[in-house]
Design a protein around this motif. Structure first.
Motif, PDB file in Angstrom:
ATOM      1  N   VAL A   5       0.849  -1.193   0.000  1.00  0.00           N
ATOM      2  CA  VAL A   5       0.000   0.000   0.000  1.00  0.00           C
ATOM      3  C   VAL A   5       0.883   1.242   0.000  1.00  0.00           C
ATOM      4  CG1 VAL A   5      -1.843   1.259   1.176  1.00  0.00           C
ATOM      5  CG2 VAL A   5      -1.753  -1.239   1.356  1.00  0.00           C
ATOM      6  N   ASP A   6       0.596   2.154  -0.898  1.00  0.00           N
ATOM      7  CA  ASP A   6       1.232   3.471  -0.929  1.00  0.00           C
ATOM      8  C   ASP A   6       0.137   4.531  -0.905  1.00  0.00           C
ATOM      9  OD1 ASP A   6       4.016   2.801  -1.069  1.00  0.00           O
ATOM     10  OD2 ASP A   6       3.760   2.282  -3.177  1.00  0.00           O
ATOM     11  N   VAL A   7       0.538   5.781  -0.748  1.00  0.00           N
ATOM     12  CA  VAL A   7      -0.419   6.888  -0.764  1.00  0.00           C
ATOM     13  C   VAL A   7       0.105   7.988  -1.683  1.00  0.00           C
ATOM     14  CG1 VAL A   7      -1.242   6.386   1.571  1.00  0.00           C
ATOM     15  CG2 VAL A   7       0.537   8.066   1.245  1.00  0.00           C
ATOM     16  N   THR A   8      -0.808   8.697  -2.299  1.00  0.00           N
ATOM     17  CA  THR A   8      -0.429   9.845  -3.111  1.00  0.00           C
ATOM     18  C   THR A   8      -0.139  11.023  -2.177  1.00  0.00           C
ATOM     19  OG1 THR A   8      -2.688  10.659  -3.332  1.00  0.00           O
ATOM     20  CG2 THR A   8      -1.914   9.085  -5.027  1.00  0.00           C
ATOM     21  N   PRO A   9       0.564  12.041  -2.668  1.00  0.00           N
ATOM     22  CA  PRO A   9       0.781  13.234  -1.836  1.00  0.00           C
ATOM     23  C   PRO A   9      -0.530  13.874  -1.369  1.00  0.00           C
ATOM     24  CG  PRO A   9       2.318  13.230  -3.673  1.00  0.00           C
ATOM     25  CD  PRO A   9       1.354  12.098  -3.926  1.00  0.00           C
ATOM     26  N   ALA A  10      -1.549  13.893  -2.232  1.00  0.00           N
ATOM     27  CA  ALA A  10      -2.839  14.483  -1.841  1.00  0.00           C
ATOM     28  C   ALA A  10      -3.494  13.679  -0.722  1.00  0.00           C
ATOM     29  CB  ALA A  10      -3.769  14.567  -3.051  1.00  0.00           C
ATOM     30  N   ALA A  11      -3.424  12.359  -0.813  1.00  0.00           N
ATOM     31  CA  ALA A  11      -3.998  11.509   0.238  1.00  0.00           C
ATOM     32  C   ALA A  11      -3.228  11.696   1.541  1.00  0.00           C
ATOM     33  CB  ALA A  11      -3.994  10.048  -0.197  1.00  0.00           C
ATOM     34  N   ALA A  12      -1.906  11.790   1.462  1.00  0.00           N
ATOM     35  CA  ALA A  12      -1.095  12.003   2.666  1.00  0.00           C
ATOM     36  C   ALA A  12      -1.469  13.331   3.329  1.00  0.00           C
ATOM     37  CB  ALA A  12       0.390  11.962   2.330  1.00  0.00           C
ATOM     38  N   ALA A  13      -1.684  14.370   2.531  1.00  0.00           N
ATOM     39  CA  ALA A  13      -2.075  15.672   3.078  1.00  0.00           C
ATOM     40  C   ALA A  13      -3.421  15.571   3.798  1.00  0.00           C
ATOM     41  CB  ALA A  13      -2.130  16.725   1.974  1.00  0.00           C
ATOM     42  N   GLU A  78      -7.665 -12.675  -0.239  1.00  0.00           N
ATOM     43  CA  GLU A  78      -7.442 -13.833  -1.108  1.00  0.00           C
ATOM     44  C   GLU A  78      -7.642 -13.463  -2.573  1.00  0.00           C
ATOM     45  OE1 GLU A  78      -6.263 -17.065  -1.083  1.00  0.00           O
ATOM     46  OE2 GLU A  78      -5.500 -16.232   0.786  1.00  0.00           O
ATOM     47  N   LEU A  79      -8.584 -12.586  -2.837  1.00  0.00           N
ATOM     48  CA  LEU A  79      -8.849 -12.148  -4.211  1.00  0.00           C
ATOM     49  C   LEU A  79      -7.865 -11.064  -4.667  1.00  0.00           C
ATOM     50  CD1 LEU A  79     -12.736 -11.903  -3.955  1.00  0.00           C
ATOM     51  CD2 LEU A  79     -11.405 -13.755  -4.991  1.00  0.00           C
ATOM     52  N   TRP A  80      -7.340 -10.276  -3.735  1.00  0.00           N
ATOM     53  CA  TRP A  80      -6.505  -9.122  -4.061  1.00  0.00           C
ATOM     54  C   TRP A  80      -5.032  -9.337  -3.714  1.00  0.00           C
ATOM     55  CZ3 TRP A  80      -8.820  -3.637  -3.275  1.00  0.00           C
ATOM     56  CH2 TRP A  80     -10.106  -3.574  -3.820  1.00  0.00           C
ATOM     57  N   LYS A  81      -4.627 -10.534  -3.346  1.00  0.00           N
ATOM     58  CA  LYS A  81      -3.274 -10.749  -2.830  1.00  0.00           C
ATOM     59  C   LYS A  81      -2.173 -10.470  -3.845  1.00  0.00           C
ATOM     60  CE  LYS A  81      -3.599 -15.728  -3.481  1.00  0.00           C
ATOM     61  NZ  LYS A  81      -3.749 -16.990  -2.754  1.00  0.00           N
ATOM     62  N   HIS A  82      -2.496 -10.378  -5.107  1.00  0.00           N
ATOM     63  CA  HIS A  82      -1.501 -10.071  -6.140  1.00  0.00           C
ATOM     64  C   HIS A  82      -1.565  -8.606  -6.565  1.00  0.00           C
ATOM     65  CE1 HIS A  82      -2.003 -14.470  -6.491  1.00  0.00           C
ATOM     66  NE2 HIS A  82      -0.686 -14.402  -6.577  1.00  0.00           N
ATOM     67  N   THR A  83      -2.182  -7.774  -5.735  1.00  0.00           N
ATOM     68  CA  THR A  83      -2.451  -6.385  -6.106  1.00  0.00           C
ATOM     69  C   THR A  83      -1.724  -5.399  -5.189  1.00  0.00           C
ATOM     70  OG1 THR A  83      -4.655  -7.085  -6.816  1.00  0.00           O
ATOM     71  CG2 THR A  83      -4.314  -4.745  -6.525  1.00  0.00           C
ATOM     72  N   HIS A  84      -1.166  -4.375  -5.798  1.00  0.00           N
ATOM     73  CA  HIS A  84      -0.600  -3.235  -5.064  1.00  0.00           C
ATOM     74  C   HIS A  84      -1.651  -2.133  -5.063  1.00  0.00           C
ATOM     75  CE1 HIS A  84       1.525   0.565  -4.527  1.00  0.00           C
ATOM     76  NE2 HIS A  84       2.348  -0.142  -3.779  1.00  0.00           N
ATOM     77  N   LEU A  85      -1.879  -1.520  -3.910  1.00  0.00           N
ATOM     78  CA  LEU A  85      -2.895  -0.491  -3.763  1.00  0.00           C
ATOM     79  C   LEU A  85      -2.244   0.866  -3.527  1.00  0.00           C
ATOM     80  CD1 LEU A  85      -5.221  -2.386  -1.258  1.00  0.00           C
ATOM     81  CD2 LEU A  85      -5.285  -2.434  -3.749  1.00  0.00           C
ATOM     82  N   THR A  86      -2.798   1.886  -4.140  1.00  0.00           N
ATOM     83  CA  THR A  86      -2.394   3.259  -3.874  1.00  0.00           C
ATOM     84  C   THR A  86      -3.627   4.025  -3.429  1.00  0.00           C
ATOM     85  OG1 THR A  86      -0.642   3.175  -5.532  1.00  0.00           O
ATOM     86  CG2 THR A  86      -1.350   5.361  -4.827  1.00  0.00           C
ATOM     87  N   VAL A  87      -3.566   4.591  -2.221  1.00  0.00           N
ATOM     88  CA  VAL A  87      -4.667   5.388  -1.696  1.00  0.00           C
ATOM     89  C   VAL A  87      -4.541   6.793  -2.275  1.00  0.00           C
ATOM     90  CG1 VAL A  87      -5.820   6.265   0.376  1.00  0.00           C
ATOM     91  CG2 VAL A  87      -4.614   4.057   0.456  1.00  0.00           C
ATOM     92  N   ASP A  88      -5.629   7.274  -2.865  1.00  0.00           N
ATOM     93  CA  ASP A  88      -5.673   8.625  -3.415  1.00  0.00           C
ATOM     94  C   ASP A  88      -6.900   9.314  -2.820  1.00  0.00           C
ATOM     95  OD1 ASP A  88      -4.998  10.845  -4.917  1.00  0.00           O
ATOM     96  OD2 ASP A  88      -5.305   9.895  -6.860  1.00  0.00           O
ATOM     97  N   VAL A  89      -7.019  10.590  -3.060  1.00  0.00           N
ATOM     98  CA  VAL A  89      -8.178  11.351  -2.609  1.00  0.00           C
ATOM     99  C   VAL A  89      -8.635  12.224  -3.773  1.00  0.00           C
ATOM    100  CG1 VAL A  89      -6.861  13.291  -1.622  1.00  0.00           C
ATOM    101  CG2 VAL A  89      -9.109  12.738  -0.709  1.00  0.00           C
ATOM    102  N   VAL A  90      -9.958  12.281  -3.979  1.00  0.00           N
ATOM    103  CA  VAL A  90     -10.533  13.051  -5.085  1.00  0.00           C
ATOM    104  C   VAL A  90     -11.740  13.828  -4.565  1.00  0.00           C
ATOM    105  CG1 VAL A  90      -9.741  11.455  -6.881  1.00  0.00           C
ATOM    106  CG2 VAL A  90     -11.983  11.108  -5.826  1.00  0.00           C
ATOM    107  N   PRO A  91     -12.115  14.901  -5.257  1.00  0.00           N
ATOM    108  CA  PRO A  91     -13.322  15.626  -4.857  1.00  0.00           C
ATOM    109  C   PRO A  91     -14.547  14.725  -4.985  1.00  0.00           C
ATOM    110  CG  PRO A  91     -12.033  16.907  -6.426  1.00  0.00           C
ATOM    111  CD  PRO A  91     -11.437  15.528  -6.389  1.00  0.00           C
ATOM    112  N   GLY A  92     -15.512  14.940  -4.121  1.00  0.00           N
ATOM    113  CA  GLY A  92     -16.764  14.195  -4.200  1.00  0.00           C
ATOM    114  C   GLY A  92     -17.178  13.647  -2.860  1.00  0.00           C
TER     115      GLY A  92
END
Length: 120
Positions: A5-13, A78-92
């Motif tokens: 798991v990583d985060v974008t700069p906007a999500a970190a802010a 189990e379904l996502w174990k081969h996936t890298h996730l990046t947390v982002d934030v968007v308007p809405g």
């Protein structure tokens, strides 16, 4: 193994802002239903985790004194174990239970498959 798991700069802010307003944070990746597959941000410990959950990452966010844990249900992992996730934030408007909802933004996940090197 590489980070899951990583985060974008906007999500970190946004995480820094929420930490200042509310205190220590945690995430649980929603598996669907009412809120879709959204990363839900809670006060640390507000969402009860247990043996049916997997800790994917303890995120070190600059300006946040403690790690922000990121959880997912074991069945979903189990379904996502081969996936890298990046947390982002968007308007809405996001989920009603996630701490960012009153801010007029929502966290979302951007994903990609882990590479062979990352899985090793």
């Amino acid at each position: 193994m590489a980070s899951r798991v990583d985060v974008t700069p906007a999500a970190a802010a946004m995480m820094r802002r929420l930490r200042e307003q509310h205190g220590p944070l945690m995430f649980h990746q929603s598996g669907g239903c009412c809120d879709g597959s959204s990363p839900m941000c809670y006060l640390d410990g507000e969402f009860r985790t247990g043996g049916s959950d997997v800790l994917l990452e303890s995120l070190a966010i600059e300006g946040v004194p403690e790690p922000i844990t990121f959880w997912m249900s074991a069945a979903q992992f189990e379904l996502w174990k081969h996936t890298h996730l990046t947390v982002d934030v968007v308007p809405g408007r996001g989920a009603g239970f996630s701490l960012e909802a009153p801010e007029g933004v929502r966290f979302l996940i951007r994903s990609r498959l882990l590479t062979e090197q990352e899985l090793a």
